[in-house]
Design an enzyme around this catalytic site. Structure first.
Site, mmCIF file in Angstrom:
data_model
loop_
_atom_site.group_PDB
_atom_site.id
_atom_site.type_symbol
_atom_site.label_atom_id
_atom_site.label_comp_id
_atom_site.label_asym_id
_atom_site.label_seq_id
_atom_site.Cartn_x
_atom_site.Cartn_y
_atom_site.Cartn_z
ATOM 1 N N ARG A 14 0.834 -1.205 0.000
ATOM 2 C CA ARG A 14 0.000 0.000 0.000
ATOM 3 C C ARG A 14 0.867 1.252 0.000
ATOM 4 O O ARG A 14 0.480 2.288 -0.556
ATOM 5 C CB ARG A 14 -0.924 0.016 1.227
ATOM 6 C CG ARG A 14 -1.952 -1.094 1.240
ATOM 7 C CD ARG A 14 -2.780 -1.064 2.516
ATOM 8 N NE ARG A 14 -1.944 -1.270 3.704
ATOM 9 C CZ ARG A 14 -2.374 -1.172 4.952
ATOM 10 N NH1 ARG A 14 -3.626 -0.857 5.200
ATOM 11 N NH2 ARG A 14 -1.573 -1.392 5.965
ATOM 12 N N SER A 41 -7.285 2.706 5.943
ATOM 13 C CA SER A 41 -6.895 1.379 5.464
ATOM 14 C C SER A 41 -6.383 1.430 4.024
ATOM 15 O O SER A 41 -5.646 0.556 3.594
ATOM 16 C CB SER A 41 -8.058 0.391 5.592
ATOM 17 O OG SER A 41 -9.193 0.861 4.897
ATOM 18 N N GLU A 62 -20.668 1.023 -0.777
ATOM 19 C CA GLU A 62 -19.793 0.552 -1.860
ATOM 20 C C GLU A 62 -20.432 0.617 -3.230
ATOM 21 O O GLU A 62 -19.731 0.722 -4.238
ATOM 22 C CB GLU A 62 -19.322 -0.876 -1.571
ATOM 23 C CG GLU A 62 -18.277 -0.978 -0.481
ATOM 24 C CD GLU A 62 -18.855 -0.816 0.911
ATOM 25 O OE1 GLU A 62 -20.066 -1.045 1.084
ATOM 26 O OE2 GLU A 62 -18.104 -0.450 1.832
ATOM 27 N N PHE A 87 -15.067 -5.978 -0.045
ATOM 28 C CA PHE A 87 -16.290 -5.174 -0.209
ATOM 29 C C PHE A 87 -16.341 -4.545 -1.601
ATOM 30 O O PHE A 87 -17.406 -4.484 -2.225
ATOM 31 C CB PHE A 87 -16.362 -4.082 0.858
ATOM 32 C CG PHE A 87 -16.137 -4.589 2.252
ATOM 33 C CD1 PHE A 87 -16.810 -5.718 2.707
ATOM 34 C CD2 PHE A 87 -15.248 -3.971 3.114
ATOM 35 C CE1 PHE A 87 -16.606 -6.200 3.991
ATOM 36 C CE2 PHE A 87 -15.039 -4.445 4.398
ATOM 37 C CZ PHE A 87 -15.706 -5.561 4.839
ATOM 38 N N ARG A 171 -1.890 -6.028 2.266
ATOM 39 C CA ARG A 171 -1.225 -5.266 3.318
ATOM 40 C C ARG A 171 -0.180 -6.140 4.000
ATOM 41 O O ARG A 171 0.528 -5.691 4.895
ATOM 42 C CB ARG A 171 -2.231 -4.753 4.348
ATOM 43 C CG ARG A 171 -2.979 -5.844 5.094
ATOM 44 C CD ARG A 171 -3.658 -5.326 6.344
ATOM 45 N NE ARG A 171 -4.703 -4.382 6.038
ATOM 46 C CZ ARG A 171 -5.134 -3.447 6.895
ATOM 47 N NH1 ARG A 171 -4.587 -3.331 8.083
ATOM 48 N NH2 ARG A 171 -6.114 -2.637 6.561
#
Lengths: 322, 269
Positions: A14, A41, A62, A87, A171
């Site tokens: 990330r 996040s 979303e 999601f 991550r």
């Protein structure tokens, strides 16, 4: 060729994503980030600090996330739509199909914390179906970089590519494998180690495990080819066919279900073009038990030793056919 | 263009739509007839558009979220010069650009692909937000069905539209009171709409959505908040035996019915 050596330091990809996004964003005011309350996040805090108005946060919504992204692109902007992969792809799949892929909207979908990165949070938060869901959609390249260098290169490529992209990030810390200055090419696998006994193909967080498995095999006198195949769609047909013909067996591994992902995409090519023994490692069609991503990858046979063992079994199958 | 002229164009569009449904043997005629006055007002009076430059960056955006009435949009686009008028005859034919739901990569003037319901409004919010970010002066209009408002994605977008302060966005709800299989009232009755939209922070105007002298001022109204027009319409408007009959959601008239309908619409011309 010399085999690549994984870097000792591990990287959260990330960081590479946002570093490139902020660098490109400085020169290109059309770049906007869109998120579903996922500023932290998605590591968009720096982007937000620089350009608060260019961070479009739709809240925990979303479907709107993806639809709004398509509308921003229609209005001439270059949206990077960021959300937890589970999601982003699961909740909004129909928006991805109709608003992004079918409409061919120039939107970059950034699936954060894909695979089992949210390990202990459980299967609701695992995104081990997203290759299967996205790779059937026309117009939508599906890319899972293996390290921070490939992540940076893929983000740079995505920004310059005129069309939708699904970029699947994690991550979970991974070592760097590819050389500094690596350029991303859509649909082109990277040869990380050459060999003729078997080909090991992976992407994302699993590629470095394949490299380590090949080193274990080499200690036993088995020379395995290792391919990093970040692009799941369009699959690198040429590299797969060459692997099948030149090494006679293909073992794939991915942080994804064994149904419908990278291994399946490769199998579709192998069956049609050059049938050889294959095995697909991944999450074997179950909801994973509690555990970290690293624990679960080991649990499902994707530790370097587990991969090496599966490779030896597969090579035996290859020999038994002749 | 004045309301009387717009009424005449709307009747011509209705007639062509009816003919195309009859010839193709398919369509969503009830919802097409309810929406055609709104489409006519948009394309012949309100929208700032250039048919020969369908991708002009300053064009107003119109999103047909109730994509199943694509035929009404095709006939309107043809009459406005975006596509050849004779192309309407290809509706639903093999390899026609004009399939049952609009495709923005094939049909000039279509902004985004719709069909599954609840998609147009979130995309329209993104379009309007883009104008705010870039300083563009175009406005965004989106037409949904009333049954379609049952999709939760619309309410995500309604909340975002208010949060982003999108005074350049107009939502028109084609409130014909019927969905595919039954009335809204007997299915999942979201009506009345105005209080709900107002509670989300939108301005609301209620109109007769089949009356040009009410449609035009509502579409041209400007305020400081996103604007919702609750357009009370009649399913099958303009054809007596179709009006407010749920069967005519996607029924196709037989030869006798077709003759009567053509006569009614022609008489009005």
């Amino acid at each position: 060729m010399n085999a690549v050596t994984p870097s000792p330091k591990l990287h959260d990809c990330r960081d590479a994503f946002v570093a490139v996004l902020e660098r490109l964003g400085a020169d290109n005011p059309k770049i906007v980030a869109v998120c579903n309350d996922s500023v932290g996040s998605s590591k968009l805090g720096g982007f937000k600090a620089k350009w608060p108005e260019r961070l479009v946060n739709v809240g925990i919504a979303e479907q709107a996330l993806v639809g709004v992204g398509a509308g921003l692109a229609n209005g001439g902007l270059l949206p990077f739509v960021c959300g937890a992969a589970c999601f982003l792809t699961g909740r909004s799949l129909e928006q991805i199909k109709a608003d992004i892929a079918y409409s061919n909207a120039n939107v970059k979908l950034i699936g954060i914390s894909s695979g089992m990165a949210y390990g202990e949070l459980g299967p609701t938060h695992h995104s081990i179906e997203d290759f299967a869901w996205t790779r059937v959609l026309p117009n939508l390249p599906v890319v899972a970089p293996c390290d921070s260098i490939e992540t940076a290169a893929a983000v740079e490529w995505a920004a310059s590519y005129d069309g939708p992209v699904f970029l699947r990030l994690s991550r979970v810390g991974v070592p760097d494998l590819l050389p500094e200055g690596h350029k991303f090419e859509l649909g082109k696998a990277n040869l990380l180690r050459d060999g003729d006994a078997i080909t090991l193909i992976a992407n994302g967080t699993v590629t470095h495990r394949m490299v380590k498995a090949a080193a274990i095999l080499a200690e036993q006198g088995i020379e395995a080819r290792v391919l990093n195949m970040a692009t799941v769609r369009p699959i690198d047909v040429e590299a797969v066919v060459a692997a099948a013909r030149e090494t006679g067996a293909i073992l794939t591994a991915e942080e994804h279900s064994t149904f419908g992902g990278l291994g399946s995409a490769i199998a579709e090519v192998v069956v049609a073009e050059a049938p050889v023994p294959m095995k697909i490692l991944g999450v074997p069609g179950i909801f994973a038990p509690t555990g970290s991503a690293e624990f679960l990858l080991d649990e499902f046979g994707m530790s370097p030793a587990g991969i090496a063992e599966a490779a030896i079994d597969l090579i035996a199958r290859k020999s038994s056919r002749t | 263009m004045q309301p009387n002229d717009l009424d005449r164009i709307a009747r011509q569009i209705r007639l062509r739509d009816l003919q195309a449904v009859f010839e193709a043997g398919a369509g969503h005629i009830g919802g097409e007839m309810s929406a055609i006055d709104i489409l006519t007002a948009l394309y012949f009076r309100v929208l700032r558009i250039w048919p020969d430059q369908p991708k002009h960056p300053d064009r107003d955006r119109f999103v047909l979220s109730k994509g199943h009435v694509a035929l009404a949009l095709y006939v309107t686009l043809a009459k406005r010069g975006f596509i050849p008028e004779e192309e309407v005859a290809t509706f639903l034919k093999p390899h026609s650009r004009l399939n049952g739901h609009p495709n923005c990569n094939k049909v000039p003037g279509v902004e985004t692909n719709t069909g599954p319901l609840g998609h147009g409004l979130p995309v329209a919010v993104g379009m309007a937000k883009a104008a705010k970010l870039t300083g563009a002066t175009y406005r965004t209009y989106v037409l949904t069905g009333d049954g379609e408002m049952q999709e939760g994605s619309n309410w995500e977008a309604i909340a975002s539209g208010a949060q982003f302060g999108l005074d350049n966005l107009t939502l028109i709800i084609d409130h014909n009171r019927f969905q595919q299989g039954a009335s809204l009232k007997d299915t999942n009755n979201l009506a009345p709409f105005p209080a709900k939209l107002e509670a989300f922070g939108w301005d609301v105007t209620e109109i007769n959505g089949n009356a040009m002298d009410e449609i035009v001022p509502a579409l041209e109204k400007r305020g400081s908040r996103p604007h919702c027009i609750v357009a009370h319409t009649n399913k099958g408007h303009g054809i007596s035996f179709m009006q407010d009959k749920v069967d005519w959601h996607h029924k196709v008239p037989n030869a006798e019915q077709y003759k009567i309908a053509v006569a009614e619409l022609s008489e009005a011309l």
